[in-house]
Design a protein around this motif. Structure first.
Motif, short mmCIF file in Angstrom:
data_model
loop_
_atom_site.label_atom_id
_atom_site.label_comp_id
_atom_site.label_asym_id
_atom_site.label_seq_id
_atom_site.Cartn_x
_atom_site.Cartn_y
_atom_site.Cartn_z
N GLY A 1 -5.67 11.51 -9.81
CA GLY A 1 -5.95 11.47 -8.38
C GLY A 1 -5.02 10.54 -7.62
O GLY A 1 -4.48 10.91 -6.57
N MET A 2 -4.79 9.36 -8.16
CA MET A 2 -3.98 8.40 -7.42
C MET A 2 -2.49 8.76 -7.48
O MET A 2 -1.75 8.44 -6.54
CB MET A 2 -4.24 6.97 -7.92
CG MET A 2 -5.65 6.46 -7.57
SD MET A 2 -6.15 6.72 -5.84
CE MET A 2 -4.98 5.68 -4.95
N SER A 3 -2.05 9.43 -8.54
CA SER A 3 -0.66 9.94 -8.54
C SER A 3 -0.50 10.98 -7.46
O SER A 3 0.52 11.01 -6.74
CB SER A 3 -0.30 10.56 -9.90
OG SER A 3 -0.38 9.58 -10.89
N ALA A 4 -1.50 11.86 -7.32
CA ALA A 4 -1.45 12.88 -6.27
C ALA A 4 -1.46 12.23 -4.89
O ALA A 4 -0.76 12.66 -3.98
CB ALA A 4 -2.62 13.85 -6.43
N VAL A 5 -2.25 11.17 -4.75
CA VAL A 5 -2.31 10.45 -3.47
C VAL A 5 -0.94 9.86 -3.13
O VAL A 5 -0.45 10.00 -2.00
CB VAL A 5 -3.39 9.35 -3.50
CG1 VAL A 5 -3.21 8.37 -2.35
CG2 VAL A 5 -4.79 9.97 -3.47
N LEU A 6 -0.31 9.22 -4.10
CA LEU A 6 1.01 8.62 -3.85
C LEU A 6 2.00 9.69 -3.39
O LEU A 6 2.79 9.46 -2.47
CB LEU A 6 1.56 7.93 -5.11
CG LEU A 6 0.92 6.60 -5.51
CD1 LEU A 6 1.68 6.01 -6.70
CD2 LEU A 6 0.88 5.62 -4.36
N ALA A 7 1.93 10.84 -4.03
CA ALA A 7 2.85 11.93 -3.67
C ALA A 7 2.56 12.49 -2.28
O ALA A 7 3.45 13.03 -1.63
CB ALA A 7 2.77 13.04 -4.72
N ALA A 8 1.31 12.37 -1.84
CA ALA A 8 0.90 12.98 -0.57
C ALA A 8 0.92 12.00 0.60
O ALA A 8 0.72 12.41 1.75
CB ALA A 8 -0.50 13.56 -0.73
N LEU A 9 1.14 10.71 0.33
CA LEU A 9 1.05 9.72 1.40
C LEU A 9 2.04 10.04 2.52
O LEU A 9 3.22 10.23 2.27
CB LEU A 9 1.36 8.32 0.86
CG LEU A 9 0.20 7.54 0.24
CD1 LEU A 9 0.70 6.19 -0.30
CD2 LEU A 9 -0.94 7.33 1.23
N PRO A 10 1.55 10.10 3.75
CA PRO A 10 2.45 10.39 4.88
C PRO A 10 3.26 9.15 5.28
O PRO A 10 2.96 8.05 4.81
CB PRO A 10 1.48 10.79 5.99
CG PRO A 10 0.20 10.08 5.67
CD PRO A 10 0.15 9.93 4.17
N ASP A 11 4.26 9.34 6.12
CA ASP A 11 5.05 8.23 6.64
C ASP A 11 4.14 7.37 7.53
O ASP A 11 3.66 7.85 8.56
CB ASP A 11 6.22 8.80 7.45
CG ASP A 11 7.07 7.71 8.09
OD1 ASP A 11 6.74 6.51 7.92
OD2 ASP A 11 8.04 8.06 8.77
#
Ligand code: ADP
Ligand code: MG
Length: 220
Positions: A51-61
């Motif tokens: 989940g947190m790897s996916a979050v890091l990849a999805a974090l917006p600017d």
């Protein structure tokens, strides 16, 4: 002598928090899975690190995104990428935080504390856990109480967050002797006693990671 604390929790700060949480999860996912092996199905570390790897990849600017939108992105990513009980629970946490934040560019300490409490209330609304049920709520509840108390006593946000992290760690440790009354661990009944709850352990990491909110030097 007490200067006004002008710390602002903006999207850059929230990005540092979430990034630090991901780092801690990555570092400790084996321990989380070992804890879940004892009283669950041995997937909490895997669930949270996926989940947190996916979050890091999805974090917006953060420069282009308001705090509420950022928190909503974290929520939807966790809900869609984490199987198991913890995905919807952490997802609800971030979603309720987003709603409580509203359309602002930044929060002051009490504003952040209010949003955090709304997130924790969301975990309860979703999972119906009570204190002492041996869940993540046992770490989160004392943390928000300690944060509110410290801010009310005039502590700067950084100090108040340290108090919250200490309270979360104590709450996590206090889950060990408890008999689980929610989630998979509750199927074990009395045999769940004597093991630290995995979700309370990851929740204590979430609160520990708030140190990054007030430390802009720590990793950009
Ligand atoms: P699963 O139990 O579906 O395998 P995880 O292993 O990822 O999901 O997460 C387990 C953790 O979720 C538990 O250690 C507990 O802290 C938390 N949990 C389970 N059910 C609830 C609930 N109803 N309310 C709050 N937390 C819960
Ligand atoms: Mg599990």
């Amino acid at each position: 002598m007490s200067d006004i604390d002008t710390t602002v929790v903006d999207s850059a700060a929230l990005t540092r928090w979430v990034t630090e949480f991901a780092r801690l999860i990555g570092e400790q996912h084996n321990q989380l899975t070992d804890l879940d092996a004892a009283i669950g199905d041995a997937d909490h570390g895997t669930n949270m690190s996926r989940g947190m790897s996916a979050v890091l990849a999805a974090l917006p600017d953060p420069a282009q995104t308001q705090p509420a939108a950022l928190l909503k992105k974290v929520a939807s990513t966790l809900i869609s990428s984490v199987g198991g009980a913890s995905g919807p629970l952490y997802g609800t946490f971030f979603l309720r935080m987003a709603t409580a934040t509203g359309l602002v560019d930044g929060l002051d300490g009490p504003g952040f504390a209010k949003a955090l409490r709304a997130g924790v209330d969301g975990v309860v609304a979703r999972g119906k856990a009570e204190l002492g049920d041996k869940t993540m709520f046992d770490a989160l509840s004392p943390a928000v109480a300690a944060l509110d108390d410290a801010l009310a006593a005039g502590s700067p946000l950084a100090d108040a967050l340290r108090a919250a992290a200490a309270a979360a760690a104590d709450g996590r440790d206090a889950t060990t002797p408890l008999v689980a009354r929610k989630g998979r661990a509750s199927y074990l009944g009395e045999r769940s006693a004597g093991h630290q709850d995995p979700g309370a352990t990851s929740a204590a990491l979430l609160v520990a990671a708030t140190s990054a909110l007030t430390a802009p030097g720590a990793g950009g």
